[in-house]
Design a protein around this motif. Structure first.
Motif, PDB file in Angstrom:
ATOM      1  N   ARG A  65      38.614  81.996  41.054  1.00 55.03           N
ATOM      2  CA  ARG A  65      38.582  81.629  39.802  1.00 55.03           C
ATOM      3  C   ARG A  65      39.963  80.387  39.768  1.00 55.03           C
ATOM      4  O   ARG A  65      41.063  81.156  39.976  1.00 55.03           O
ATOM      5  CB  ARG A  65      38.667  82.207  38.430  1.00 55.03           C
ATOM      6  CG  ARG A  65      37.307  82.881  38.364  1.00 55.03           C
ATOM      7  CD  ARG A  65      37.106  84.191  37.143  1.00 55.03           C
ATOM      8  NE  ARG A  65      37.498  83.614  35.870  1.00 55.03           N
ATOM      9  CZ  ARG A  65      36.646  83.032  35.185  1.00 55.03           C
ATOM     10  NH1 ARG A  65      35.172  82.959  35.680  1.00 55.03           N
ATOM     11  NH2 ARG A  65      36.774  82.696  33.887  1.00 55.03           N
ATOM     12  N   VAL A  86      34.862  78.975  41.078  1.00 55.61           N
ATOM     13  CA  VAL A  86      34.855  78.662  39.443  1.00 55.61           C
ATOM     14  C   VAL A  86      36.005  77.667  39.697  1.00 55.61           C
ATOM     15  O   VAL A  86      37.221  78.360  39.487  1.00 55.61           O
ATOM     16  CB  VAL A  86      34.535  79.621  38.676  1.00 55.61           C
ATOM     17  CG1 VAL A  86      34.708  78.970  37.192  1.00 55.61           C
ATOM     18  CG2 VAL A  86      33.376  80.583  38.803  1.00 55.61           C
ATOM     19  N   LEU A  88      38.207  76.112  36.934  1.00 52.00           N
ATOM     20  CA  LEU A  88      38.556  76.370  35.417  1.00 52.00           C
ATOM     21  C   LEU A  88      39.357  75.209  34.916  1.00 52.00           C
ATOM     22  O   LEU A  88      40.493  74.998  35.409  1.00 52.00           O
ATOM     23  CB  LEU A  88      38.939  77.508  35.292  1.00 52.00           C
ATOM     24  CG  LEU A  88      38.184  78.963  35.205  1.00 52.00           C
ATOM     25  CD1 LEU A  88      38.915  80.369  35.219  1.00 52.00           C
ATOM     26  CD2 LEU A  88      37.083  78.842  34.155  1.00 52.00           C
ATOM     27  N   MET A 120      31.071  76.399  40.333  1.00 51.27           N
ATOM     28  CA  MET A 120      30.953  76.098  39.175  1.00 51.27           C
ATOM     29  C   MET A 120      32.219  75.402  38.764  1.00 51.27           C
ATOM     30  O   MET A 120      33.126  75.745  39.298  1.00 51.27           O
ATOM     31  CB  MET A 120      30.790  77.233  38.364  1.00 51.27           C
ATOM     32  CG  MET A 120      30.631  77.139  36.956  1.00 51.27           C
ATOM     33  SD  MET A 120      30.708  78.532  35.795  1.00 51.27           S
ATOM     34  CE  MET A 120      29.086  79.399  35.969  1.00 51.27           C
ATOM     35  N   ASP A 122      33.932  74.913  35.082  1.00 56.69           N
ATOM     36  CA  ASP A 122      33.827  75.451  33.467  1.00 56.69           C
ATOM     37  C   ASP A 122      34.939  74.581  32.799  1.00 56.69           C
ATOM     38  O   ASP A 122      36.239  75.102  33.216  1.00 56.69           O
ATOM     39  CB  ASP A 122      34.120  77.125  33.429  1.00 56.69           C
ATOM     40  CG  ASP A 122      33.702  77.426  31.933  1.00 56.69           C
ATOM     41  OD1 ASP A 122      33.900  76.642  31.058  1.00 56.69           O
ATOM     42  OD2 ASP A 122      33.463  78.664  32.027  1.00 56.69           O
ATOM     43  N   GLN A 124      35.790  75.159  29.940  1.00 59.96           N
ATOM     44  CA  GLN A 124      36.376  75.796  28.775  1.00 59.96           C
ATOM     45  C   GLN A 124      36.598  75.222  27.450  1.00 59.96           C
ATOM     46  O   GLN A 124      37.477  75.326  26.786  1.00 59.96           O
ATOM     47  CB  GLN A 124      37.716  76.676  28.954  1.00 59.96           C
ATOM     48  CG  GLN A 124      37.544  77.670  30.430  1.00 59.96           C
ATOM     49  CD  GLN A 124      38.588  78.641  30.572  1.00 59.96           C
ATOM     50  OE1 GLN A 124      38.747  79.752  30.208  1.00 59.96           O
ATOM     51  NE2 GLN A 124      39.672  77.917  31.321  1.00 59.96           N
ATOM     52  N   GLN A 175      29.676  72.954  33.272  1.00 61.12           N
ATOM     53  CA  GLN A 175      29.481  73.723  31.880  1.00 61.12           C
ATOM     54  C   GLN A 175      30.532  73.654  30.979  1.00 61.12           C
ATOM     55  O   GLN A 175      31.813  73.508  31.582  1.00 61.12           O
ATOM     56  CB  GLN A 175      29.130  75.132  31.942  1.00 61.12           C
ATOM     57  CG  GLN A 175      30.056  76.170  32.475  1.00 61.12           C
ATOM     58  CD  GLN A 175      29.443  77.329  32.528  1.00 61.12           C
ATOM     59  OE1 GLN A 175      28.233  77.732  32.769  1.00 61.12           O
ATOM     60  NE2 GLN A 175      30.338  78.686  32.402  1.00 61.12           N
ATOM     61  N   ASN A 176      30.543  73.681  29.742  1.00 57.10           N
ATOM     62  CA  ASN A 176      31.602  73.770  28.880  1.00 57.10           C
ATOM     63  C   ASN A 176      32.671  72.674  28.666  1.00 57.10           C
ATOM     64  O   ASN A 176      33.747  73.038  28.868  1.00 57.10           O
ATOM     65  CB  ASN A 176      32.238  75.181  28.987  1.00 57.10           C
ATOM     66  CG  ASN A 176      31.255  76.549  28.634  1.00 57.10           C
ATOM     67  OD1 ASN A 176      30.118  76.094  27.962  1.00 57.10           O
ATOM     68  ND2 ASN A 176      31.526  77.476  29.494  1.00 57.10           N
ATOM     69  N   ASN A 198      25.068  73.042  31.568  1.00 51.74           N
ATOM     70  CA  ASN A 198      25.217  73.865  30.373  1.00 51.74           C
ATOM     71  C   ASN A 198      26.286  73.257  29.553  1.00 51.74           C
ATOM     72  O   ASN A 198      27.451  73.993  29.722  1.00 51.74           O
ATOM     73  CB  ASN A 198      25.425  75.324  30.503  1.00 51.74           C
ATOM     74  CG  ASN A 198      24.353  75.832  31.412  1.00 51.74           C
ATOM     75  OD1 ASN A 198      23.068  75.781  31.044  1.00 51.74           O
ATOM     76  ND2 ASN A 198      24.690  76.786  32.588  1.00 51.74           N
ATOM     77  N   ASN A 199      25.962  72.432  28.696  1.00 53.72           N
ATOM     78  CA  ASN A 199      27.283  71.586  27.932  1.00 53.72           C
ATOM     79  C   ASN A 199      26.975  71.894  26.517  1.00 53.72           C
ATOM     80  O   ASN A 199      26.711  70.570  25.782  1.00 53.72           O
ATOM     81  CB  ASN A 199      27.301  70.100  28.349  1.00 53.72           C
ATOM     82  CG  ASN A 199      28.749  69.511  28.054  1.00 53.72           C
ATOM     83  OD1 ASN A 199      29.671  70.326  27.830  1.00 53.72           O
ATOM     84  ND2 ASN A 199      28.552  68.460  27.845  1.00 53.72           N
TER      85      ASN A 199
END
Length: 488
Positions: A65, A86, A88, A120, A122, A124, A175-176, A198-199
């Motif tokens: 991460r 990931v 972040l 991924m 992300d 956040q 995502q996010n 995935n938003n």
């Protein structure tokens, strides 16, 4: 179609040739930490700059991460996220740069850039949004940085590319985001393939935004977004979206599934959406909107499965700035299977579409121009659409002799619900020319006081093999102020 397939092949060959020649650099070589807590912004940026200066290549992130603020890609550099990696986004709004837009990953005036791999990113976004609100409320940052539904340019996206050529976004999970997830503006020769979006972390969270781009392939993606799923825009007069293929995507949103417009100052030309699925979507599966003085023409929708979606198709001309006339011409939509629910299609999702423009009965397919500004040359072929019926005069009622009471609303933000009650349950056409329906079957599951099809100020229309099923209803069509309407 042959030209577009050739374009896809050429883009894929280009991408593969760039990938083959690229040298790989492990993120660990640059002491980029994968503990999820160390802020790696400077280390990642140093790695990108180093790879660029040494002929290009891929910065490879392995399992872990990797926390970062804004980073800026360089030409001939690809971020490769291996499965289990990931990236972040920081939850601190001070860790983001604003260059045109606020974003986690910036690319501007570059060539041969991409983000690939089965890892991924992300953003956040929910924590980032809440932190920004708290900072603003405490007076630590200016009030303009407050997060709400109207200040999209302030909230960080995950990806913002501007004026880039040869762009690859492939196989990722994204995502996010705190806002629109990814925006590509004035880019050329671009492939977005096989990504999962995935938003749904915050308001106004689009899945994919394409702005004034040329030669774009959007294929095999799975998108869940709180706002529009795949949205094409045109921000600037003299620029437009051109030669774009949207194929084999699955989309779920609390707004529109696939949308062209709202922002339409330039225009849209040669757009094809082939074999897409839209489900559990609050607004329209397909929305084509020309409302800001631009053009929208030569559009093909071929193969649409719309499942549990609040509206199937919405075509709209508007005039949001007085004197800025828009056009819409040569639209072909075919091979559509759809069902429209009686209940709210996105009920239960975190950021549902609002309860608005009520009371009204379920809305039909809508083709709506303006007086003297006609939507022209529209063909619908091979439709199977199921409606719930239940239209009731006690909920809302527009009698057939009061069609002029339906407001024109040229300046209003375009959504299918904006007219409130529509006195047709299947298809409503207003201010249009050269409209052709062929092999259309409409079903209302329960009794509806309205007729299947209404045409108002329509000139030149043909209905061939158009059938309907509705309890105790025998009349298909009502016309007003219309000419040359032929029904076979």
């Amino acid at each position: 179609m042959k030209h577009q397939k050739k374009m896809i092949l050429m883009l894929l060959i280009l991408i593969q040739s760039v990938a083959v020649s690229a040298k790989d650099y492990k993120a660990s070589f640059f002491h980029i930490k994968h503990d999820g807590t160390t802020l790696n912004t400077r280390s990642i940026q140093f790695a990108i700059d180093y790879i660029h200066k040494n002929g290009g290549g891929r910065l490879v992130f392995h399992v872990g991460r990797y926390l970062t603020g804004s980073i800026h890609l360089k030409s001939n550099v690809t971020l490769q996220l291996e499965e289990g990696a990931v990236l972040l986004g920081s939850t601190n709004p001070f860790d983001y740069d604003r260059i045109g837009q606020t974003a986690l990953i910036h690319a501007r005036d570059l060539e041969n850039v991409g983000i690939t791999g089965k890892g991924m990113i992300d953003g956040q976004g929910r924590a980032l949004a809440n932190n920004s609100i708290a900072y603003a409320n405490d007076g630590l940052i200016e009030d303009i940085l407050k997060y709400d539904r109207t200040r999209e340019s302030i909230r960080p996206m995950i990806i913002y590319f501007y004026n880039c050529t040869n762009v690859t976004i492939k196989d990722l999970i994204l995502q996010n985001s705190a806002c629109w997830l990814q925006t590509y503006e004035r880019c050329k020769n671009m492939v977005i393939d096989g990504i999962t979006v995935n938003n749904v972390a915050f308001w106004n969270s689009d899945g994919i935004d394409i702005v004034d781009c040329d030669n774009v392939v959007i294929t095999n993606n799975n998108i869940d977004a709180a706002d529009d799923g795949i949205c094409l825009k045109s921000h600037t007069e003299g620029y437009y979206c051109n030669n774009i293929l949207i194929e084999n995507n699955i989309v779920r949103t609390s707004a529109n599934g696939i949308k062209l417009g709202t922002a339409g100052k330039g225009g849209f030309r040669n757009i094809k959406a082939i074999n897409n699925t839209v489900y559990n979507t609050y607004r329209s599966a397909i929305a084509l909107q020309s409302v800001d003085g631009g053009f929208l023409e030569d559009i093909v929708i071929d193969g649409l499965k719309s499942i549990n979606t609040g509206n199937v198709i919405y075509l709209r001309l508007g005039e949001r700035v007085a004197g800025k006339k828009s056009t819409m011409d040569r639209i072909s939509i075919k091979n559509v299977v759809a069902d429209v629910p009686f209940e709210k299609a996105d009920a239960g999702y975190d950021y549902e579409g609002p309860i608005e423009d009520m009371p009204r009965n379920i809305s039909p397919i809508i083709i709506a121009g303006l007086p003297g500004q006609y939507i022209n040359d529209v063909t619908f072929t091979n439709f199977e659409v199921s409606y719930p019926g239940r239209g009731s005069k006690f909920i809302a009622y527009v009698p057939l002799d009061k069609l002029d009471s339906i407001p024109e609303q040229p300046a209003q933000y375009p959504e299918f619900s904006q007219f409130k009650e529509i006195p047709a349950w299947g298809i409503y056409v207003r201010h249009a020319k050269n409209i052709n329906f062929s092999n259309i079957h409409l079903t209302a599951e329960k009794k509806d006081y309205r007729l299947p099809i209404i045409m108002d100020d329509v000139h030149g229309a043909q209905l061939k093999k158009v059938t309907f099923k509705q309890i105790d209803q025998k009349k298909l069509l009502y016309t007003q102020k219309s000419t040359n309407i032929k029904v076979d």
